[in-house]
Design a protein around this motif. Structure first.
Motif, PDB file in Angstrom:
ATOM      1  N   ASP A   1       0.877  -1.166   0.292  1.00  0.00           N
ATOM      2  CA  ASP A   1       0.352   0.084  -0.118  1.00  0.00           C
ATOM      3  C   ASP A   1       1.200   1.849  -0.246  1.00  0.00           C
ATOM      4  O   ASP A   1       1.781   1.937   0.636  1.00  0.00           O
TER       5      ASP A   1
ATOM      6  N   LEU B   1      -0.311   4.133   0.839  1.00  0.00           N
ATOM      7  CA  LEU B   1      -1.158   5.411   0.956  1.00  0.00           C
ATOM      8  C   LEU B   1      -0.060   5.983   2.217  1.00  0.00           C
ATOM      9  O   LEU B   1       1.157   4.797   3.283  1.00  0.00           O
TER      10      LEU B   1
ATOM     11  N   PRO C   1     -10.028   4.121  -7.636  1.00  0.00           N
ATOM     12  CA  PRO C   1      -8.398   4.809  -7.747  1.00  0.00           C
ATOM     13  C   PRO C   1      -8.169   6.635  -7.679  1.00  0.00           C
ATOM     14  O   PRO C   1      -8.096   7.049  -7.150  1.00  0.00           O
ATOM     15  N   GLU C   2      -9.220   6.945  -8.543  1.00  0.00           N
ATOM     16  CA  GLU C   2     -10.004   8.432  -8.814  1.00  0.00           C
ATOM     17  C   GLU C   2     -11.010   9.282  -7.261  1.00  0.00           C
ATOM     18  O   GLU C   2     -10.503  10.016  -7.010  1.00  0.00           O
ATOM     19  N   GLU C   3     -11.913   7.641  -6.553  1.00  0.00           N
ATOM     20  CA  GLU C   3     -11.859   8.298  -5.439  1.00  0.00           C
ATOM     21  C   GLU C   3     -11.077   8.449  -4.176  1.00  0.00           C
ATOM     22  O   GLU C   3     -11.001   9.661  -3.795  1.00  0.00           O
ATOM     23  N   LEU C   4     -10.419   7.157  -4.066  1.00  0.00           N
ATOM     24  CA  LEU C   4      -9.004   7.411  -3.715  1.00  0.00           C
ATOM     25  C   LEU C   4      -8.432   8.831  -3.063  1.00  0.00           C
ATOM     26  O   LEU C   4      -7.907   9.381  -2.643  1.00  0.00           O
ATOM     27  N   SER C   5      -7.802   9.165  -4.936  1.00  0.00           N
ATOM     28  CA  SER C   5      -7.273  10.414  -4.895  1.00  0.00           C
ATOM     29  C   SER C   5      -7.701  11.264  -4.738  1.00  0.00           C
ATOM     30  O   SER C   5      -7.238  12.397  -3.890  1.00  0.00           O
ATOM     31  N   ALA C   6      -9.124  11.396  -4.984  1.00  0.00           N
ATOM     32  CA  ALA C   6      -9.884  13.095  -4.194  1.00  0.00           C
ATOM     33  C   ALA C   6      -9.753  12.611  -2.919  1.00  0.00           C
ATOM     34  O   ALA C   6      -9.948  13.642  -2.263  1.00  0.00           O
TER      35      ALA C   6
ATOM     36  N   LEU D   1      -8.070  11.841  -0.483  1.00  0.00           N
ATOM     37  CA  LEU D   1      -6.828  12.044  -0.029  1.00  0.00           C
ATOM     38  C   LEU D   1      -6.666  13.403  -0.125  1.00  0.00           C
ATOM     39  O   LEU D   1      -5.979  14.596   0.304  1.00  0.00           O
ATOM     40  N   ALA D   2      -7.064  14.115  -1.129  1.00  0.00           N
ATOM     41  CA  ALA D   2      -6.460  15.229  -1.631  1.00  0.00           C
ATOM     42  C   ALA D   2      -7.744  16.477  -1.356  1.00  0.00           C
ATOM     43  O   ALA D   2      -6.977  17.851  -0.399  1.00  0.00           O
ATOM     44  N   LYS D   3      -8.570  15.754  -0.167  1.00  0.00           N
ATOM     45  CA  LYS D   3      -9.312  16.399   0.462  1.00  0.00           C
ATOM     46  C   LYS D   3      -8.783  16.535   2.062  1.00  0.00           C
ATOM     47  O   LYS D   3      -8.918  17.474   2.858  1.00  0.00           O
TER      48      LYS D   3
END
Lengths: 248, 248
Positions: free
Chosen positions: B173, B175, B201-206, B208-210
């Motif tokens: 991982d 993360l 993957p794009e949800e995970l990035s979002a 983390l970005a939040k």
């Protein structure tokens, strides 16, 4: 990838035969065939990626797997023993599944004064099947050991004195407030979960006298299916290295 | 003591009528009668001990309760919003029961890319009934609010940026490792639980970005029925005052 139980599997195996019931599940239910990849778990930490090499397409009872790579997963830390007053059969299955997913090392059925179930050997055999099913689904290579049921006083006397018990949250609760475990006790711990309505007063006194700490999460009454994952998770989290660093 | 839902109940009520369905449950199923004591919950923190004062023994639809004492329970801290990709209907009921017992303040169904269920208004109405049943069983006077389902991106944009998301444990991982929340953020927090197999993957990035933090418990794959109580309990425990003191 689908996981299967292989008691034969060792770290140096080149090939294993699946047990007949696992073979039937692979061939008949999941309809796997030669060349499909699977995960094997021996229940004691050994896991292997394997490929189906030869199958019996008539009776479905024989499947030979060629091992591609095997490893020994380290035993999860902390080593948690779950002592539980068995609830009704529908609920104990949920509890065993959950404890297996979260990585409890052992499950000990404890006969409490207000307990409702007294499991016999058939019941214990059924629980073992539940452990295997849950371990396969969660890819946990360390199957929790299910111990023989025993009376509260006997189990407590033989038990380690580090750990927690699930306490019923009460506004007028006279129990001492919970605190984090000392750092050097966190590799081996226990969680005691009583019957519906909680432990009897003399059981509570004995748990406290042994040095076990009351643990609650939230403010409301939890069903056993909620209390076990919630309290096991809190014990795991409090004993994780990043929590230790925070506490130091 | 049996608990009942009473939307009429206020802190200054002297008397309430039970809703017809609650009245039938009290009289027909539980066979309560005049003089029996019950607990009333209005779902917004008001609870009262009451005594059955007059009942309709023919149609069972009318029960008048005289209030003995009422109080306003403080809203549980931390205020946790559970954002969840709804699983199959059998499992979502287990999740809602569990979140209610543990005292989640709100439940938001989130439509994720790999989500399997898109709840309609009938489904939401059914969930509300599940909340009421679980709140009565656990004596939780603060019923979690069920919000309307919405798309992942819209929900995330409107959401608070403090909280956690359930991450699938992976040896490789990438993360960042989880850490305790800063002390001043612990009164209001959130927990995001993705669909089976995890967020896209794009949800995970979002997430983390939040600024949301990945959270795991144990090392193995958890079913949603286990992940919700386990991770909610960890969030609750990390935000409890005794944990704050430990961290300071």
């Amino acid at each position: 990838m689908h996981a299967f139980y292989s008691p034969q599997l060792t770290i140096s195996c080149r090939e294993v035969q699946l047990p007949a019931s696992e073979s039937r599940h692979a061939l008949q239910v999941l309809r796997l065939g030669v060349g499909d990849r699977i995960l094997l778990l021996n229940g004691h930490g050994i896991r292997a990626e394997a490929v189906l090499d030869a199958v019996d397409n008539r009776r479905h009872s024989t499947t030979t797997c060629r091992i591609l790579q095997a490893d020994a997963a380290p035993q999860p830390q902390p080593h948690i023993t779950l002592f539980i007053a068995p609830p009704k059969s529908k609920n104990i299955d949920a509890v065993i599944r959950t404890a297996t997913e979260l990585g409890a090392a052992a499950i000990v059925p404890v006969l409490c004064r207000f307990g409702v179930a007294k499991p016999d050997l058939d019941t214990i055999a059924h629980w073992t099947k539940t452990v295997i099913a849950a371990a396969k689904q969660s890819h946990n290579p360390w199957f929790p050991e299910i111990k023989a049921p025993a009376a509260f006083a006997d189990v407590l006397e033989a038990a380690d004195d580090h750990g927690f018990f699930g306490a019923v949250p009460e506004p007028a609760d006279a129990l001492p407030s919970p605190a984090a475990l000392p750092v050097d006790d966190q590799r081996q711990t226990s969680l005691w979960i009583g019957p519906e309505g909680g432990f009897a007063p003399e059981e509570l006194s004995a748990l406290l006298a042994k040095g076990l700490q009351p643990l609650t999460v939230g403010q409301w009454i939890l069903r056993v299916e909620t209390a076990v994952p919630a309290l096991l998770a809190v014990v795991l989290d409090r004993c994780q290295p990043h929590q230790r660093e925070t506490a130091e």
